[in-house]
Each structure stands twice: as structure tokens, then as C-alpha cells.
Design a protein around this motif. Structure first.
Motif, PDB file in Angstrom:
ATOM      1  N   ILE A   1      47.235  46.816  43.551  1.00  0.00           N
ATOM      2  CA  ILE A   1      48.056  45.638  43.817  1.00  0.00           C
ATOM      3  C   ILE A   1      49.474  45.983  43.242  1.00  0.00           C
ATOM      4  N   HIS A   2      50.546  45.172  44.179  1.00  0.00           N
ATOM      5  CA  HIS A   2      51.814  45.170  43.808  1.00  0.00           C
ATOM      6  C   HIS A   2      52.221  43.836  43.156  1.00  0.00           C
ATOM      7  N   ALA A   3      52.412  44.001  41.725  1.00  0.00           N
ATOM      8  CA  ALA A   3      52.728  42.642  41.191  1.00  0.00           C
ATOM      9  C   ALA A   3      53.461  42.840  39.896  1.00  0.00           C
ATOM     10  N   ASP A   4      54.312  41.736  39.597  1.00  0.00           N
ATOM     11  CA  ASP A   4      54.830  41.584  38.380  1.00  0.00           C
ATOM     12  C   ASP A   4      53.937  40.792  37.327  1.00  0.00           C
ATOM     13  N   VAL A   5      54.237  41.396  36.079  1.00  0.00           N
ATOM     14  CA  VAL A   5      53.288  41.025  34.875  1.00  0.00           C
ATOM     15  C   VAL A   5      53.595  39.232  34.708  1.00  0.00           C
ATOM     16  N   ALA A   6      54.898  39.248  35.133  1.00  0.00           N
ATOM     17  CA  ALA A   6      55.067  37.632  34.998  1.00  0.00           C
ATOM     18  C   ALA A   6      54.373  36.658  35.937  1.00  0.00           C
ATOM     19  N   ASP A   7      53.878  37.248  36.946  1.00  0.00           N
ATOM     20  CA  ASP A   7      53.362  36.249  37.910  1.00  0.00           C
ATOM     21  C   ASP A   7      51.842  37.164  38.513  1.00  0.00           C
ATOM     22  N   LEU A   8      50.876  37.350  37.646  1.00  0.00           N
ATOM     23  CA  LEU A   8      49.630  38.139  38.302  1.00  0.00           C
ATOM     24  C   LEU A   8      48.910  37.515  39.046  1.00  0.00           C
ATOM     25  N   PRO A   9      48.250  38.031  39.766  1.00  0.00           N
ATOM     26  CA  PRO A   9      47.456  37.158  41.039  1.00  0.00           C
ATOM     27  C   PRO A   9      46.023  37.110  40.537  1.00  0.00           C
ATOM     28  N   TYR A  10      45.569  36.986  39.415  1.00  0.00           N
ATOM     29  CA  TYR A  10      44.223  37.101  38.998  1.00  0.00           C
ATOM     30  C   TYR A  10      43.549  35.752  38.545  1.00  0.00           C
ATOM     31  N   ALA A  11      42.203  35.615  38.614  1.00  0.00           N
ATOM     32  CA  ALA A  11      41.404  34.354  38.133  1.00  0.00           C
ATOM     33  C   ALA A  11      41.507  34.566  36.466  1.00  0.00           C
ATOM     34  N   ASP A  12      41.419  33.506  35.935  1.00  0.00           N
ATOM     35  CA  ASP A  12      41.304  33.339  34.508  1.00  0.00           C
ATOM     36  C   ASP A  12      39.821  33.954  34.014  1.00  0.00           C
ATOM     37  N   GLU A  13      39.811  34.546  32.897  1.00  0.00           N
ATOM     38  CA  GLU A  13      38.645  35.314  32.204  1.00  0.00           C
ATOM     39  C   GLU A  13      38.078  36.026  33.456  1.00  0.00           C
ATOM     40  N   TYR A  14      38.598  36.936  34.275  1.00  0.00           N
ATOM     41  CA  TYR A  14      38.184  37.810  35.214  1.00  0.00           C
ATOM     42  C   TYR A  14      37.989  39.149  34.717  1.00  0.00           C
ATOM     43  N   PHE A  15      38.591  39.672  33.559  1.00  0.00           N
ATOM     44  CA  PHE A  15      38.427  41.066  33.432  1.00  0.00           C
ATOM     45  C   PHE A  15      37.693  41.123  31.821  1.00  0.00           C
ATOM     46  N   ASP A  16      36.923  42.515  31.919  1.00  0.00           N
ATOM     47  CA  ASP A  16      36.463  42.929  30.646  1.00  0.00           C
ATOM     48  C   ASP A  16      37.264  43.593  29.673  1.00  0.00           C
ATOM     49  N   ALA A  17      38.475  44.093  30.387  1.00  0.00           N
ATOM     50  CA  ALA A  17      39.619  44.721  29.578  1.00  0.00           C
ATOM     51  C   ALA A  17      40.893  44.898  30.373  1.00  0.00           C
ATOM     52  N   ILE A  18      41.817  44.801  29.669  1.00  0.00           N
ATOM     53  CA  ILE A  18      42.999  45.244  30.314  1.00  0.00           C
ATOM     54  C   ILE A  18      43.737  46.474  29.334  1.00  0.00           C
ATOM     55  N   ILE A  19      44.037  47.448  30.260  1.00  0.00           N
ATOM     56  CA  ILE A  19      44.532  48.740  29.613  1.00  0.00           C
ATOM     57  C   ILE A  19      45.904  48.834  30.058  1.00  0.00           C
ATOM     58  N   SER A  20      46.746  49.500  29.338  1.00  0.00           N
ATOM     59  CA  SER A  20      48.136  49.308  29.651  1.00  0.00           C
ATOM     60  C   SER A  20      48.579  50.822  28.909  1.00  0.00           C
TER      61      SER A  20
ATOM     62  N   GLU B   1      50.055  33.953  26.304  1.00  0.00           N
ATOM     63  CA  GLU B   1      50.326  33.423  27.591  1.00  0.00           C
ATOM     64  C   GLU B   1      49.998  34.306  28.784  1.00  0.00           C
ATOM     65  N   LYS B   2      50.023  35.514  28.881  1.00  0.00           N
ATOM     66  CA  LYS B   2      49.783  36.090  29.999  1.00  0.00           C
ATOM     67  C   LYS B   2      48.491  37.023  29.830  1.00  0.00           C
ATOM     68  N   MET B   3      48.017  37.635  28.671  1.00  0.00           N
ATOM     69  CA  MET B   3      47.014  38.449  28.649  1.00  0.00           C
ATOM     70  C   MET B   3      45.719  37.876  28.303  1.00  0.00           C
ATOM     71  N   ALA B   4      45.806  36.932  27.338  1.00  0.00           N
ATOM     72  CA  ALA B   4      44.445  36.374  26.855  1.00  0.00           C
ATOM     73  C   ALA B   4      43.797  35.579  27.953  1.00  0.00           C
ATOM     74  N   PRO B   5      44.631  34.577  28.888  1.00  0.00           N
ATOM     75  CA  PRO B   5      43.813  34.079  29.747  1.00  0.00           C
ATOM     76  C   PRO B   5      43.063  34.979  30.727  1.00  0.00           C
ATOM     77  N   LEU B   6      43.593  36.021  31.267  1.00  0.00           N
ATOM     78  CA  LEU B   6      42.805  36.823  32.238  1.00  0.00           C
ATOM     79  C   LEU B   6      41.348  37.678  31.722  1.00  0.00           C
ATOM     80  N   LEU B   7      41.363  37.650  30.175  1.00  0.00           N
ATOM     81  CA  LEU B   7      40.196  38.267  29.805  1.00  0.00           C
ATOM     82  C   LEU B   7      39.180  37.134  29.344  1.00  0.00           C
ATOM     83  N   LYS B   8      37.841  37.863  29.554  1.00  0.00           N
ATOM     84  CA  LYS B   8      36.519  37.171  29.441  1.00  0.00           C
ATOM     85  C   LYS B   8      36.767  37.167  27.580  1.00  0.00           C
TER      86      LYS B   8
END
Ligand SMILES: C[S@@+](CC[C@H](N)C(=O)[O-])C[C@H]1O[C@@H](n2cnc3c(N)ncnc32)[C@H](O)[C@@H]1O
Length: 240
Positions: free
Chosen positions: A95-114, A130-137
Motif C-alpha cells: 500500500i502506498h499511503a501517508d500515515v496522515a491519511d491511512l486507508p484502513y477500517a477502524d479496529e482492523y489490525f491485531d498489531a501495528i509494527i513500525s 488519533e492515528k494508531m489507536a483507532p486502527l487497532l482491535k
């Protein structure tokens, strides 16, 4: 630590695709921290700032997770070619994206690794909430490794560091204590661990052997002792 998984990867492939200190060794150590990350088959993992996707390949190959390999500077098409060559295109979605505007559903991921990326975009207090917590289960993990500092030096930057980096680049580097204070302020993430990785010297040595132009320009500072001020900082937090 022996880094038995990382050592099975083709050295030239790594040298050709590294964008900083050896990311798969950092990731191996991060994923083996006792009781911290429990990656299981088919979990959904966001590899944030994946660069040329070495860490995405490691996550898919070693854990069988589904990886969303997300990056800004490297195109999805370039990474897709590498994932196909590795035989892992069915497990890794480029996926090509900027963290400012990530194209993912809320609570989609088990983990974010960076790995070696969060320090570019995650230094503001509100970022994690604002940017990480919404994406995590709920209970999902945020696990990062960043190049860092033994202690804060920004008021009196050692000359040897300025041989390769300007003050703006050095501003992205911080101590474990600084990262602990930043993530402790999160309302939605519970900080679980902050520390230094053991693989710091090995990862840097391997990076400095690359012919990448940034590795070449990093050599000046490191050959003049800048490394004594630096480390690799890990942070692990769980969504409440
Ligand atoms: C030093 S490279 C490390 C790449 C990879 N994680 C590795 O260790 O090989 C930092 C990466 O962070 C990514 N990055 C920086 N700012 C970003 C942003 N705003 N959104 C997404 N990715 C970003 C860049 O695209 C770059 O590939």
C-alpha cells in the motif's frame, strides 16, 4: 541473542534493500521480547513505514501473518515486485499511503509494527491516540523500534553527530525516557515496555557496509564516534 531467523536471509538481498540499520534483526529481537507480541497465523498486521518491505517479508515468512506493507517513499508497485519474487504476494498487500491519511477500517489490525520509521511521524503527543489507536482491535499492540539516543542531547549536540546529520534530523532522535514520557500521555494506549535493543551495533555495522548513498553519508559520524550517543529504542503499547 543469536538472531537465528535473520541470519537465514540472503545477505546481498538485505544490503540491496536496507534503508537504515538492519531492520529484520531489530524486528526479530522485538518479536522475541518475552510476553510482548504474540503473532499468530493469519493475524492482520500493519507494517507502517515498511520501506522496501524487508520487515513485511520477515513477518509473513516467520509468523504467517497477513501484512499490510504501507509506505510513503517507496511505491506499492516496487514493493509488489519484491513480494512476488519472495513468493509471498498472497500474504503481503503493498500500500502506498501517508500515515496522515491511512486507508484502513477502524479496529482492523491485531498489531501495528513500525521499524525505523515512527520517529519521522509519531513524535506529537496526539499521534498515538488519533492515528494508531483507532486502527487497532481492543488489546491490539503497537510495537515500534526507532533509532534513538542514550540521553537527550539537543541543547548541546556533539560535533561528531553533525558530521552526518543536521539539527533537524537529530531532532527526530530521542532517549527511551523521552519515548516513555510521550506514550505515557496516551489516553487510549497502555504503555507496556520501553527499552534499548541489544542488536544496535550489529544493525549499524551492516547498514554502514551498504552502498546506499545514505549509508555512505552516515559513515562519517559513526567513524568519528557518534555511535556512543545512540541506540535503538523499542516501545510496546496495547490498545485499552
Ligand atoms: C528509514 S526508512 C525505513 C524503512 C523500513 N522500515 C526499514 O527499516 O527498512 C523510513 C520509512 O518511513 C517511511 N515514512 C516516513 N514518513 C512517512 C509517512 N508520513 N507516511 C508513511 N511512511 C512514512 C518512509 O517512506 C520510509 O520508507
Amino acid at each position: 541473542m543469536e538472531y537465528t531467523k535473520s541470519r537465514t536471509y540472503d545477505r546481498q538481498f538485505l544490503l540491496d534493500n536496507m534503508m537504515g540499520p538492519n531492520p529484520i534483526k531489530m524486528l526479530e529481537e522485538l518479536t522475541e521480547l518475552p510476553g510482548m507480541l504474540d503473532l499468530k497465523l493469519d493475524m492482520r498486521v500493519l507494517d507502517l513505514g515498511c520501506g522496501r518491505g524487508l520487515t513485511s517479508i520477515f513477518l509473513a515468512r516467520e509468523f504467517g501473518v497477513q501484512v499490510f506493507a504501507t509506505d510513503l517513499w517507496i511505491s506499492a508497485t516496487e514493493n509488489f515486485a519484491r513480494f512476488k519474487e519472495s513468493g509471498l504476494e498472497h500474504r503481503i498487500i503493498p500500500i502506498h499511503a501517508d500515515v496522515a491519511d491511512l486507508p484502513y477500517a477502524d479496529e482492523y489490525f491485531d498489531a501495528i509494527i513500525s521499524i525505523d520509521a515512527y520517529h519521522y511521524f509519531g513524535r506529537e503527543e496526539a499521534f498515538a491516540d488519533e492515528k494508531m489507536a483507532p486502527l487497532l482491535k481492543p488489546g491490539g499492540k503497537l510495537a515500534i523500534v526507532v533509532p534513538g539516543l542514550k540521553k537527550e542531547i539537543h541543547d548541546d549536540i556533539p560535533q561528531e553527530m553533525l558530521l552526518s546529520w543536521d539539527a533537524e534530523a537529530i531532532e527526530t532522535l530521542h532517549s527511551p525516557k523521552w519515548w516513555r514520557e510521550l506514550l505515557s500521555k496516551s489516553q487510549q494506549m497502555e504503555l507496556q515496555a520501553v527499552g534499548e535493543l541489544e542488536c544496535y551495533l550489529e544493525c549499524w555495522d551492516e547498514w554502514l557496509q551498504c552502498n546506499n548513498e545514505y549509508a555512505i553519508s552516515d559513515r562519517k559520524a559513526m567513524e568519528n564516534g557518534a555511535g556512543k550517543h545512540m541506540n535503538l529504542v523499542f516501545v510496546i503499547a496495547a490498545k485499552k
